[in-house]
Scaffold this motif. Structure first.
Motif, PDB file in Angstrom:
ATOM      1  N   GLU A  94     -48.016  37.484  12.619  1.00  0.00           N
ATOM      2  CA  GLU A  94     -47.818  36.449  13.640  1.00  0.00           C
ATOM      3  C   GLU A  94     -48.236  35.081  13.113  1.00  0.00           C
ATOM      4  O   GLU A  94     -47.536  34.090  13.307  1.00  0.00           O
ATOM      5  CB  GLU A  94     -48.613  36.793  14.908  1.00  0.00           C
ATOM      6  N   ILE A 137     -54.289  31.889  16.227  1.00  0.00           N
ATOM      7  CA  ILE A 137     -53.273  32.375  17.164  1.00  0.00           C
ATOM      8  C   ILE A 137     -53.818  32.146  18.573  1.00  0.00           C
ATOM      9  O   ILE A 137     -54.965  32.494  18.860  1.00  0.00           O
ATOM     10  CB  ILE A 137     -52.969  33.866  16.932  1.00  0.00           C
ATOM     11  N   ARG A 172     -45.911  31.723  12.566  1.00  0.00           N
ATOM     12  CA  ARG A 172     -46.271  30.444  13.195  1.00  0.00           C
ATOM     13  C   ARG A 172     -46.770  29.410  12.184  1.00  0.00           C
ATOM     14  O   ARG A 172     -46.993  28.267  12.545  1.00  0.00           O
ATOM     15  CB  ARG A 172     -47.370  30.667  14.234  1.00  0.00           C
ATOM     16  N   ARG A 225     -39.133  36.029  10.401  1.00  0.00           N
ATOM     17  CA  ARG A 225     -39.068  35.286  11.671  1.00  0.00           C
ATOM     18  C   ARG A 225     -38.049  35.918  12.614  1.00  0.00           C
ATOM     19  O   ARG A 225     -38.264  35.986  13.822  1.00  0.00           O
ATOM     20  CB  ARG A 225     -38.724  33.823  11.428  1.00  0.00           C
TER      21      ARG A 225
END
Length: 84
Positions: free
Chosen positions: A57, A68, A61, A29
């Motif tokens: 990604e 996404i 998240r 992160r």
């Protein structure tokens, strides 16, 4: 939590991340998807593809990479396309 327990990441990608010094979800992160991707691509896997970038990604998240947001996906695609 181990990296391989994050969404979109498995043992293979966990090992790649560990090889470049990213050993925890917090470290991933902190460096971000693009930073982690660049390290993997430059140091151990020059063939790393866009799907790895999306997977990183999504892991950050905590969503499947298919979820996404389109604007972020475009940013990632543009980043990937400008790489040598």
């Amino acid at each position: 939590m181990m990296l391989s327990e994050m969404r979109n990441l498995g043992k293979v990608n966990e090992e790649k991340l560990r090889e470049v010094g990213i050993a925890t979800p917090e470290a991933l992160r902190a460096i971000g998807a693009e930073g982690a991707f660049l390290q993997v691509r430059e140091l151990i896997d020059e063939g790393a593809c866009l799907h790895l970038l999306y997977g990183l990604e999504g892991a950050i998240r905590d969503i499947p990479k298919q979820e996404i947001p389109p604007t972020r996906k475009k940013e990632l695609r543009d980043f990937y396309d400008q790489l040598p």
